[in-house]
Write a protein that holds these residues in place. Structure first.
Motif, PDB file in Angstrom:
ATOM      1  N   PHE A 113       0.926  -1.235   0.286  1.00 55.88           N
ATOM      2  CA  PHE A 113       0.120   0.089  -0.116  1.00 55.88           C
ATOM      3  C   PHE A 113       0.843   0.969   0.367  1.00 55.88           C
ATOM      4  O   PHE A 113       0.969   2.287  -1.116  1.00 55.88           O
ATOM      5  CB  PHE A 113      -0.985   0.392   1.176  1.00 55.88           C
ATOM      6  CG  PHE A 113      -1.499   1.329   1.168  1.00 55.88           C
ATOM      7  CD1 PHE A 113      -2.813   1.625   0.607  1.00 55.88           C
ATOM      8  CD2 PHE A 113      -1.263   2.062   2.244  1.00 55.88           C
ATOM      9  CE1 PHE A 113      -3.907   2.415   1.117  1.00 55.88           C
ATOM     10  CE2 PHE A 113      -2.072   3.376   2.795  1.00 55.88           C
ATOM     11  CZ  PHE A 113      -3.165   4.029   2.191  1.00 55.88           C
ATOM     12  N   PHE A 114       2.109   1.349   0.731  1.00 56.91           N
ATOM     13  CA  PHE A 114       3.316   2.868   0.911  1.00 56.91           C
ATOM     14  C   PHE A 114       3.600   2.370  -0.659  1.00 56.91           C
ATOM     15  O   PHE A 114       3.872   3.853  -0.924  1.00 56.91           O
ATOM     16  CB  PHE A 114       3.791   2.179   2.778  1.00 56.91           C
ATOM     17  CG  PHE A 114       3.315   2.162   3.218  1.00 56.91           C
ATOM     18  CD1 PHE A 114       2.062   3.275   3.838  1.00 56.91           C
ATOM     19  CD2 PHE A 114       3.339   1.512   4.085  1.00 56.91           C
ATOM     20  CE1 PHE A 114       1.934   3.423   5.324  1.00 56.91           C
ATOM     21  CE2 PHE A 114       3.232   1.518   5.776  1.00 56.91           C
ATOM     22  CZ  PHE A 114       1.502   2.892   5.526  1.00 56.91           C
ATOM     23  N   TYR A 115       4.177   1.873  -1.013  1.00 56.12           N
ATOM     24  CA  TYR A 115       5.109   1.515  -1.984  1.00 56.12           C
ATOM     25  C   TYR A 115       4.024   1.841  -3.514  1.00 56.12           C
ATOM     26  O   TYR A 115       3.617   2.907  -4.064  1.00 56.12           O
ATOM     27  CB  TYR A 115       4.667  -0.235  -2.909  1.00 56.12           C
ATOM     28  CG  TYR A 115       6.396  -0.140  -2.570  1.00 56.12           C
ATOM     29  CD1 TYR A 115       7.725   0.107  -2.609  1.00 56.12           C
ATOM     30  CD2 TYR A 115       6.376  -1.222  -1.828  1.00 56.12           C
ATOM     31  CE1 TYR A 115       8.843   0.493  -2.582  1.00 56.12           C
ATOM     32  CE2 TYR A 115       8.253  -1.345  -1.598  1.00 56.12           C
ATOM     33  CZ  TYR A 115       8.743  -0.825  -1.760  1.00 56.12           C
ATOM     34  OH  TYR A 115       9.942  -1.532  -1.477  1.00 56.12           O
ATOM     35  N   VAL A 116       2.194   1.615  -3.470  1.00 55.46           N
ATOM     36  CA  VAL A 116       1.440   2.691  -3.886  1.00 55.46           C
ATOM     37  C   VAL A 116       1.314   3.747  -4.393  1.00 55.46           C
ATOM     38  O   VAL A 116       1.509   4.785  -4.943  1.00 55.46           O
ATOM     39  CB  VAL A 116       0.297   1.437  -4.327  1.00 55.46           C
ATOM     40  CG1 VAL A 116      -1.701   2.026  -4.648  1.00 55.46           C
ATOM     41  CG2 VAL A 116       0.697   0.102  -4.738  1.00 55.46           C
ATOM     42  N   LYS A 117       1.403   4.157  -2.915  1.00 59.79           N
ATOM     43  CA  LYS A 117       0.782   5.722  -2.286  1.00 59.79           C
ATOM     44  C   LYS A 117       2.601   6.640  -3.151  1.00 59.79           C
ATOM     45  O   LYS A 117       2.180   7.571  -2.882  1.00 59.79           O
ATOM     46  CB  LYS A 117       0.637   5.779  -0.796  1.00 59.79           C
ATOM     47  CG  LYS A 117      -0.358   5.756  -0.412  1.00 59.79           C
ATOM     48  CD  LYS A 117      -0.924   5.265   0.832  1.00 59.79           C
ATOM     49  CE  LYS A 117      -1.289   7.901   1.035  1.00 59.79           C
ATOM     50  NZ  LYS A 117      -0.809   7.220   2.856  1.00 59.79           N
ATOM     51  N   ASP A 136       5.456   3.808  -6.971  1.00 59.62           N
ATOM     52  CA  ASP A 136       5.642   2.908  -7.107  1.00 59.62           C
ATOM     53  C   ASP A 136       5.194   1.502  -7.290  1.00 59.62           C
ATOM     54  O   ASP A 136       5.944   0.515  -6.261  1.00 59.62           O
ATOM     55  CB  ASP A 136       6.925   2.897  -5.845  1.00 59.62           C
ATOM     56  CG  ASP A 136       8.337   2.386  -6.371  1.00 59.62           C
ATOM     57  OD1 ASP A 136       8.275   0.937  -7.659  1.00 59.62           O
ATOM     58  OD2 ASP A 136       9.118   1.792  -5.555  1.00 59.62           O
ATOM     59  N   ILE A 137       4.743   1.506  -8.170  1.00 58.36           N
ATOM     60  CA  ILE A 137       4.181   0.138  -8.849  1.00 58.36           C
ATOM     61  C   ILE A 137       5.034  -1.387  -9.323  1.00 58.36           C
ATOM     62  O   ILE A 137       4.467  -2.100  -8.309  1.00 58.36           O
ATOM     63  CB  ILE A 137       2.354   0.284 -10.028  1.00 58.36           C
ATOM     64  CG1 ILE A 137       2.093   1.384 -10.125  1.00 58.36           C
ATOM     65  CG2 ILE A 137       2.060  -0.536 -10.035  1.00 58.36           C
ATOM     66  CD1 ILE A 137       1.269   1.557  -8.200  1.00 58.36           C
ATOM     67  N   LYS A 138       5.764  -1.046  -9.172  1.00 55.70           N
ATOM     68  CA  LYS A 138       6.473  -2.503  -9.581  1.00 55.70           C
ATOM     69  C   LYS A 138       7.257  -2.473  -8.807  1.00 55.70           C
ATOM     70  O   LYS A 138       7.023  -3.932  -8.540  1.00 55.70           O
ATOM     71  CB  LYS A 138       8.314  -1.894 -10.353  1.00 55.70           C
ATOM     72  CG  LYS A 138       7.590  -2.101 -12.148  1.00 55.70           C
ATOM     73  CD  LYS A 138       8.590  -1.720 -13.044  1.00 55.70           C
ATOM     74  CE  LYS A 138       8.510  -0.950 -14.571  1.00 55.70           C
ATOM     75  NZ  LYS A 138       9.461  -0.848 -15.193  1.00 55.70           N
ATOM     76  N   ASN A 139       7.226  -1.826  -7.257  1.00 53.13           N
ATOM     77  CA  ASN A 139       7.850  -2.128  -6.020  1.00 53.13           C
ATOM     78  C   ASN A 139       6.477  -3.459  -5.456  1.00 53.13           C
ATOM     79  O   ASN A 139       6.425  -4.270  -4.736  1.00 53.13           O
ATOM     80  CB  ASN A 139       8.768  -1.259  -4.941  1.00 53.13           C
ATOM     81  CG  ASN A 139      10.029  -1.894  -5.353  1.00 53.13           C
ATOM     82  OD1 ASN A 139      10.918  -3.049  -5.682  1.00 53.13           O
ATOM     83  ND2 ASN A 139      11.215  -0.415  -5.763  1.00 53.13           N
ATOM     84  N   ALA A 140       5.241  -2.414  -5.268  1.00 53.83           N
ATOM     85  CA  ALA A 140       4.536  -3.053  -4.676  1.00 53.83           C
ATOM     86  C   ALA A 140       3.886  -4.595  -5.758  1.00 53.83           C
ATOM     87  O   ALA A 140       3.650  -5.748  -5.194  1.00 53.83           O
ATOM     88  CB  ALA A 140       3.320  -2.005  -4.939  1.00 53.83           C
TER      89      ALA A 140
END
Length: 161
Positions: free
Chosen positions: A55-59, A62-66
């Motif tokens: 969720f924090f990656y999406v915020k 950084d979709i690839k890491n999510a």
């Protein structure tokens, strides 16, 4: 104060979780993400930690890491509808319809008698205007459930249209 609490008692997961939320609320997603790494390392089967970190990656956009976080979680817990749905949504947001379809197809492959998963796949194909793929899925649905009204209507509409 929360940062001091974490520094004073690094083993207290609740301090880290609280501090991560504070960081996230102040748009410092990378700090929040970093706090979840040791939590995941300490409790690798705690699914909530993975979901929060993703969720924090999406915020942080950084979709690839999510997606990598969801892959890590999936490697721990196995194929899971919730993970597949989240990955599907992320691929949709990226406009990567091929990978989005692959996520739903993974569910139909793993659960070949679950009509709901096939219906979701057919609906997805309709949404991206791939009528041929949708019809192929509707035909599969009729093999599993010959009285399925939506599949029957879709096939009938294709025959007349």
């Amino acid at each position: 104060m929360a940062k001091i609490a974490v520094e004073g008692d690094d083993s207290n997961k609740w301090y880290k979780i609280f501090l991560a939320e504070l960081y996230s609320n102040s748009d410092d997603q990378m700090e929040a993400i970093q706090l979840y790494k040791p939590l995941i390392d300490a409790e690798p089967r705690n699914e909530d930690y993975y979901y929060k970190q993703a969720f924090f990656y999406v915020k942080a956009n950084d979709i690839k890491n999510a997606l990598k976080v969801y892959d890590q979680l999936e490697s721990k817990v196995g194929l899971n509808e919730e993970i597949v749905r989240r990955k599907h949504s992320l691929y949709m947001g990226m406009g990567d319809f091929k990978r989005a379809a692959k996520q739903l197809t993974r569910l139909t492959d793993a659960f070949p008698t679950n009509v709901d998963y096939f219906s979701q796949l057919a609906t997805f194909y309709e949404q991206i205007d791939d009528r041929q793929a949708a019809l192929a899925v509707y035909k599969k649905i009729l093999e599993l459930d010959p009285d399925n009204p939506k599949a029957n209507l879709a096939i009938a509409g294709a025959d007349t249209g």
